[in-house]
Design an enzyme around this catalytic site. Structure first.
Site, PDB file in Angstrom:
ATOM      1  N   CYS A  80     -77.046  36.108 -38.633  1.00 30.64           N
ATOM      2  CA  CYS A  80     -77.965  37.233 -38.461  1.00 30.64           C
ATOM      3  C   CYS A  80     -79.325  36.641 -38.121  1.00 30.64           C
ATOM      4  CB  CYS A  80     -78.019  38.031 -39.766  1.00 30.64           C
ATOM      5  SG  CYS A  80     -79.309  39.289 -39.863  1.00 30.64           S
ATOM      6  N   CYS A 114     -80.038  39.239 -31.306  1.00 31.03           N
ATOM      7  CA  CYS A 114     -79.445  39.825 -32.512  1.00 31.03           C
ATOM      8  C   CYS A 114     -77.936  39.770 -32.316  1.00 31.03           C
ATOM      9  CB  CYS A 114     -79.910  41.270 -32.704  1.00 31.03           C
ATOM     10  SG  CYS A 114     -79.065  42.168 -34.031  1.00 31.03           S
TER      11      CYS A 114
END
Length: 258
Positions: free
Chosen positions: A74, A182
């Site tokens: 992440c 992302c």
């Protein structure tokens, strides 16, 4: 005889599954435990201190699974927590990094869009990298608050609607290169390419996994298919909704886009 190397992967939700898919392309003797923190997603619009606390909690959960290393799959968690957690935990903590460097170096003089969460866009390491690459004038930062949430909900039509004005601006400005900053956005590649077929997309998944395996001393051979016979994985989703488990299975077994 020593068994497979056990690695923990964490993400705020479904995005890190794109990283798990990358791992499964390698014939490596691994066991992966994936934790998606769906009850607390998305991380990208939270305060840095809150993301740090949440990431620490997930890492402790993975430690109880007896993992030998953890990958923060992440970008937001990496930005907010990696440096601190490396000092707190005795096992290796790896993080994600937007693929800005290859995008800039492989396309000299061309503008590059960076799509990422607000936390990632503000990252100090990112600012330093921009200066090192002398890329301040070339990099076009585009914050995408809420976009990851569409992936966690399986709402790809909503994601496309969200992206329409962004993609229109990229077309009008003649931007031909985009970095997906992302891990959730990797599942939206088909939407990007449907709207801008010639768009050159970069993400950090492949480089991160190669670095991870090399650092842990695991020789690995890339395969043409996802689902290596050696690598086993276990999914832990912080959700009481069966839908999320069905979505996870769909994302792991689909092409990059859905």
């Amino acid at each position: 005889m020593k068994g497979p190397l056990k690695i923990g992967l964490m993400d705020s939700g479904m995005g890190g599954l794109s990283v798990l898919k990358e791992i499964l392309k390698y014939e490596a003797d691994l066991e992966v435990v994936y934790f998606g923190d769906l009850k607390n997603s998305p991380y990208g619009e939270k305060k840095v201190s809150a993301v740090l606390d949440l990431t620490r909690d997930v890492c402790n959960r993975l430690i109880r699974e007896e993992v030998e290393a953890i990958l923060l799959a992440c970008n937001t968690a990496t930005s907010a927590a990696a440096e601190t957690l490396r000092k707190e935990f005795s096992i290796p903590i790896f993080g994600m990094e937007p693929a800005i460097k290859p995008a800039i170096l492989q396309n000299p003089g061309k503008r590059v869009a960076l799509l990422a969460t607000p936390v990632t866009q503000k990252e100090e390491k990112l600012q330093k990298l921009k200066k090192e690459l002398n890329a301040d004038d070339l990099l076009l930062p585009i914050s995408c608050p809420g976009l990851a949430g569409f992936v966690d909900r399986g709402d790809f039509a909503g994601a496309e609607e969200y992206l329409q004005p962004i993609l229109r601006d990229l077309r009008e400005e003649g931007v031909e290169i985009a970095v997906l900053g992302c891990t959730h956005y990797v599942f939206l590649k088909d939407i990007f390419l449907k709207n801008i077929p010639d768009l050159k997309l970069y993400d950090g998944n492949s480089g991160t996994i190669k670095h991870l395996l090399n650092s842990l001393g695991k020789s690995a051979t890339s395969s043409d298919f996802a689902g290596s016979e050696k690598t086993k994985y276990k999914l832990l989703l912080n959700s009481e909704e069966d839908f999320h488990f069905r979505l996870a299975d769909l994302l792991l077994n689909s092409e990059e886009g859905v």
